[in-house]
Write a protein that holds these residues in place. Structure first.
Motif, PDB file in Angstrom:
ATOM      1  N   GLN A 153       0.829  -1.212   0.000  1.00  0.00           N
ATOM      2  CA  GLN A 153       0.000   0.000   0.000  1.00  0.00           C
ATOM      3  C   GLN A 153       0.859   1.254   0.000  1.00  0.00           C
ATOM      4  OE1 GLN A 153      -3.058   0.174  -0.621  1.00  0.00           O
ATOM      5  NE2 GLN A 153      -3.677  -1.942  -0.354  1.00  0.00           N
ATOM      6  N   GLN A 154       1.929   1.250   0.770  1.00  0.00           N
ATOM      7  CA  GLN A 154       2.836   2.398   0.793  1.00  0.00           C
ATOM      8  C   GLN A 154       3.485   2.597  -0.575  1.00  0.00           C
ATOM      9  OE1 GLN A 154       3.240   4.456   3.379  1.00  0.00           O
ATOM     10  NE2 GLN A 154       4.656   5.736   2.244  1.00  0.00           N
ATOM     11  N   LEU A 155       3.825   1.514  -1.218  1.00  0.00           N
ATOM     12  CA  LEU A 155       4.408   1.556  -2.553  1.00  0.00           C
ATOM     13  C   LEU A 155       3.423   2.168  -3.546  1.00  0.00           C
ATOM     14  CD1 LEU A 155       6.950   0.641  -4.075  1.00  0.00           C
ATOM     15  CD2 LEU A 155       5.837  -1.544  -4.428  1.00  0.00           C
ATOM     16  N   ARG A 156       2.174   1.753  -3.490  1.00  0.00           N
ATOM     17  CA  ARG A 156       1.151   2.325  -4.381  1.00  0.00           C
ATOM     18  C   ARG A 156       0.902   3.794  -4.068  1.00  0.00           C
ATOM     19  NH1 ARG A 156      -2.200  -3.086  -4.320  1.00  0.00           N
ATOM     20  NH2 ARG A 156      -1.227  -4.068  -6.114  1.00  0.00           N
ATOM     21  N   SER A 157       0.997   4.166  -2.810  1.00  0.00           N
ATOM     22  CA  SER A 157       0.818   5.565  -2.422  1.00  0.00           C
ATOM     23  C   SER A 157       1.924   6.433  -3.029  1.00  0.00           C
ATOM     24  CB  SER A 157       0.824   5.677  -0.901  1.00  0.00           C
ATOM     25  OG  SER A 157       0.859   7.020  -0.502  1.00  0.00           O
ATOM     26  N   TYR A 158       3.163   5.978  -2.929  1.00  0.00           N
ATOM     27  CA  TYR A 158       4.270   6.724  -3.545  1.00  0.00           C
ATOM     28  C   TYR A 158       4.096   6.820  -5.051  1.00  0.00           C
ATOM     29  CZ  TYR A 158       7.119   6.634   0.736  1.00  0.00           C
ATOM     30  OH  TYR A 158       7.608   6.813   1.996  1.00  0.00           O
ATOM     31  N   THR A 159       3.640   5.750  -5.667  1.00  0.00           N
ATOM     32  CA  THR A 159       3.468   5.734  -7.118  1.00  0.00           C
ATOM     33  C   THR A 159       2.372   6.698  -7.550  1.00  0.00           C
ATOM     34  OG1 THR A 159       4.153   3.417  -7.166  1.00  0.00           O
ATOM     35  CG2 THR A 159       3.044   4.253  -9.111  1.00  0.00           C
ATOM     36  N   SER A 160       1.268   6.705  -6.838  1.00  0.00           N
ATOM     37  CA  SER A 160       0.155   7.584  -7.215  1.00  0.00           C
ATOM     38  C   SER A 160       0.499   9.054  -6.989  1.00  0.00           C
ATOM     39  CB  SER A 160      -1.116   7.211  -6.463  1.00  0.00           C
ATOM     40  OG  SER A 160      -0.945   7.413  -5.083  1.00  0.00           O
ATOM     41  N   SER A 161       1.360   9.342  -6.010  1.00  0.00           N
ATOM     42  CA  SER A 161       1.750  10.732  -5.769  1.00  0.00           C
ATOM     43  C   SER A 161       2.919  11.164  -6.657  1.00  0.00           C
ATOM     44  CB  SER A 161       2.111  10.935  -4.296  1.00  0.00           C
ATOM     45  OG  SER A 161       3.289  10.216  -3.979  1.00  0.00           O
ATOM     46  N   GLY A 162       3.524  10.226  -7.377  1.00  0.00           N
ATOM     47  CA  GLY A 162       4.621  10.570  -8.289  1.00  0.00           C
ATOM     48  C   GLY A 162       5.980  10.617  -7.630  1.00  0.00           C
ATOM     49  N   ASP A 163       6.086  10.154  -6.415  1.00  0.00           N
ATOM     50  CA  ASP A 163       7.363  10.146  -5.703  1.00  0.00           C
ATOM     51  C   ASP A 163       8.085   8.827  -5.989  1.00  0.00           C
ATOM     52  OD1 ASP A 163       9.474  10.742  -4.087  1.00  0.00           O
ATOM     53  OD2 ASP A 163       8.328  10.784  -2.211  1.00  0.00           O
ATOM     54  N   PHE A 164       8.614   8.707  -7.192  1.00  0.00           N
ATOM     55  CA  PHE A 164       9.220   7.451  -7.623  1.00  0.00           C
ATOM     56  C   PHE A 164      10.544   7.178  -6.925  1.00  0.00           C
ATOM     57  CE2 PHE A 164       6.621   8.743 -11.332  1.00  0.00           C
ATOM     58  CZ  PHE A 164       5.700   7.724 -11.244  1.00  0.00           C
ATOM     59  N   SER A 165      11.262   8.222  -6.558  1.00  0.00           N
ATOM     60  CA  SER A 165      12.523   8.026  -5.845  1.00  0.00           C
ATOM     61  C   SER A 165      12.283   7.352  -4.500  1.00  0.00           C
ATOM     62  CB  SER A 165      13.227   9.371  -5.649  1.00  0.00           C
ATOM     63  OG  SER A 165      14.428   9.202  -4.956  1.00  0.00           O
ATOM     64  N   ALA A 166      11.283   7.819  -3.769  1.00  0.00           N
ATOM     65  CA  ALA A 166      10.950   7.199  -2.478  1.00  0.00           C
ATOM     66  C   ALA A 166      10.427   5.784  -2.678  1.00  0.00           C
ATOM     67  CB  ALA A 166       9.924   8.043  -1.737  1.00  0.00           C
ATOM     68  N   ALA A 167       9.688   5.570  -3.754  1.00  0.00           N
ATOM     69  CA  ALA A 167       9.173   4.228  -4.030  1.00  0.00           C
ATOM     70  C   ALA A 167      10.301   3.248  -4.302  1.00  0.00           C
ATOM     71  CB  ALA A 167       8.212   4.275  -5.218  1.00  0.00           C
ATOM     72  N   VAL A 168      11.288   3.662  -5.084  1.00  0.00           N
ATOM     73  CA  VAL A 168      12.421   2.782  -5.376  1.00  0.00           C
ATOM     74  C   VAL A 168      13.261   2.562  -4.112  1.00  0.00           C
ATOM     75  CG1 VAL A 168      14.531   2.526  -6.739  1.00  0.00           C
ATOM     76  CG2 VAL A 168      12.456   3.353  -7.827  1.00  0.00           C
ATOM     77  N   GLN A 169      13.382   3.583  -3.277  1.00  0.00           N
ATOM     78  CA  GLN A 169      14.083   3.419  -2.000  1.00  0.00           C
ATOM     79  C   GLN A 169      13.370   2.368  -1.142  1.00  0.00           C
ATOM     80  OE1 GLN A 169      16.893   4.772  -0.636  1.00  0.00           O
ATOM     81  NE2 GLN A 169      17.390   5.996  -2.430  1.00  0.00           N
ATOM     82  N   LEU A 170      12.042   2.418  -1.099  1.00  0.00           N
ATOM     83  CA  LEU A 170      11.261   1.450  -0.326  1.00  0.00           C
ATOM     84  C   LEU A 170      11.414   0.051  -0.896  1.00  0.00           C
ATOM     85  CD1 LEU A 170       9.104   0.818   1.867  1.00  0.00           C
ATOM     86  CD2 LEU A 170       7.395   1.260   0.107  1.00  0.00           C
ATOM     87  N   ILE A 171      11.356  -0.061  -2.207  1.00  0.00           N
ATOM     88  CA  ILE A 171      11.479  -1.356  -2.866  1.00  0.00           C
ATOM     89  C   ILE A 171      12.804  -2.023  -2.521  1.00  0.00           C
ATOM     90  CG2 ILE A 171      11.834  -2.448  -5.120  1.00  0.00           C
ATOM     91  CD1 ILE A 171       9.914  -0.349  -6.270  1.00  0.00           C
ATOM     92  N   THR A 172      13.868  -1.247  -2.586  1.00  0.00           N
ATOM     93  CA  THR A 172      15.205  -1.826  -2.466  1.00  0.00           C
ATOM     94  C   THR A 172      15.747  -1.848  -1.049  1.00  0.00           C
ATOM     95  OG1 THR A 172      16.191   0.328  -2.994  1.00  0.00           O
ATOM     96  CG2 THR A 172      15.822  -1.197  -4.818  1.00  0.00           C
ATOM     97  N   SER A 173      15.128  -1.137  -0.128  1.00  0.00           N
ATOM     98  CA  SER A 173      15.679  -1.103   1.231  1.00  0.00           C
ATOM     99  C   SER A 173      15.411  -2.394   1.997  1.00  0.00           C
ATOM    100  CB  SER A 173      15.142   0.102   2.005  1.00  0.00           C
ATOM    101  OG  SER A 173      13.748   0.008   2.140  1.00  0.00           O
ATOM    102  N   GLU A 174      14.209  -2.942   1.866  1.00  0.00           N
ATOM    103  CA  GLU A 174      13.871  -4.177   2.569  1.00  0.00           C
ATOM    104  C   GLU A 174      13.135  -5.128   1.640  1.00  0.00           C
ATOM    105  OE1 GLU A 174      11.876  -3.535   6.250  1.00  0.00           O
ATOM    106  OE2 GLU A 174      13.150  -1.844   6.765  1.00  0.00           O
ATOM    107  N   PRO A 175      13.853  -5.817   0.748  1.00  0.00           N
ATOM    108  CA  PRO A 175      13.180  -6.766  -0.143  1.00  0.00           C
ATOM    109  C   PRO A 175      12.611  -7.938   0.658  1.00  0.00           C
ATOM    110  CG  PRO A 175      15.454  -6.378  -0.838  1.00  0.00           C
ATOM    111  CD  PRO A 175      15.277  -5.727   0.482  1.00  0.00           C
ATOM    112  N   PRO A 176      11.474  -8.456   0.267  1.00  0.00           N
ATOM    113  CA  PRO A 176      10.846  -9.554   1.020  1.00  0.00           C
ATOM    114  C   PRO A 176      11.471 -10.908   0.680  1.00  0.00           C
ATOM    115  CG  PRO A 176       9.464  -8.941  -0.812  1.00  0.00           C
ATOM    116  CD  PRO A 176      10.616  -7.974  -0.807  1.00  0.00           C
ATOM    117  N   TYR A 177      12.721 -11.094   1.072  1.00  0.00           N
ATOM    118  CA  TYR A 177      13.399 -12.362   0.804  1.00  0.00           C
ATOM    119  C   TYR A 177      12.729 -13.519   1.535  1.00  0.00           C
ATOM    120  CZ  TYR A 177      17.328  -9.630  -1.021  1.00  0.00           C
ATOM    121  OH  TYR A 177      18.107  -8.788  -1.749  1.00  0.00           O
ATOM    122  N   ASP A 178      12.181 -13.233   2.705  1.00  0.00           N
ATOM    123  CA  ASP A 178      11.626 -14.297   3.538  1.00  0.00           C
ATOM    124  C   ASP A 178      10.102 -14.355   3.477  1.00  0.00           C
ATOM    125  OD1 ASP A 178      11.478 -11.855   4.745  1.00  0.00           O
ATOM    126  OD2 ASP A 178      11.995 -12.552   6.747  1.00  0.00           O
TER     127      ASP A 178
END
Length: 153
Positions: free
Chosen positions: A42-67
Motif C-alpha cells: 500500500q505504501q508503494l502504491r501511495s508513492y506511485t500515485s503521488s509521483g514520488d518514484f525516488s521514495a518508491a524505489v528506496q522502499l522497494i530496495t531497502s527491505e526486499p521480502p526475501y523471507d
C-alpha cells in the motif's frame, strides 16, 4: 592394493561433521505472509500515485521480502513493476545514483525477476533501460552479486 591417495579419511572419523544441503541454507526467522506485506504494498502504491518514484524505489530496495512466501512475493513484484514502468527514462539514472550497493543488488534482482515473467516481458524495453542505467552507474558488481546470492525476490 587400493590407491591410498583417493581414500576419504573423513569417512572413518566419527567426529567429522558432514555438511548437508540444509546446513548451507541461511536460517530465516519468519516467513512473511501477504497480510504482513500488505502495508508495504500500500505504501508503494501511495508513492506511485503521488509521483514520488525516488521514495518508491528506496522502499522497494531497502527491505526486499526475501523471507516471504511465493504468493506475497508475486504481489509485491507486481507493485514493483508498476513503479519501475512508470518512471521516466530521464529520471532513471538519478534514482539509481541515490541507491547504495545493497539497494542496487536488490534492484537487479527485481529486474531479472521482472524480465522472466510475462507481465514484465510486456515492459521489457523499460526494464532493459533500468538494467542499462544500473550497469552504467554500478558496473557489473550487482550482476555478480545476483548470480552468487541464494536469496530471491
Amino acid at each position: 592394493m587400493e590407491d591410498w591417495r583417493r581414500i576419504d579419511i573423513d569417512a572413518y572419523d566419527p567426529e567429522s561433521g558432514r555438511l548437508t544441503v540444509d546446513d548451507l541454507k541461511p536460517p530465516y526467522p519468519h516467513i512473511l505472509t501477504l497480510q504482513e506485506l500488505q502495508p508495504a504494498i500500500q505504501q508503494l502504491r501511495s508513492y506511485t500515485s503521488s509521483g514520488d518514484f525516488s521514495a518508491a524505489v528506496q522502499l522497494i530496495t531497502s527491505e526486499p521480502p526475501y523471507d516471504a512466501d511465493e504468493q506475497a512475493k508475486s504481489q509485491y513484484l507486481t507493485g514493483v513493476l508498476e513503479v519501475l514502468t512508470q518512471v521516466r527514462q530521464a529520471d532513471i539514472a538519478n534514482i539509481i545514483k541515490q541507491l547504495d550497493r545493497k539497494q542496487q543488488d536488490a534492484l537487479i534482482k527485481y529486474l531479472y525477476k521482472g524480465m522472466s515473467i510475462p507481465e514484465g516481458q510486456k515492459h521489457g524495453g523499460i526494464l532493459l533501460a533500468w538494467f542499462e542505467k544500473l550497469t552504467q552507474v554500478a558496473g557489473v558488481n550487482p550482476i555478480v552479486h545476483y548470480l552468487s546470492d541464494r536469496r530471491t525476490v
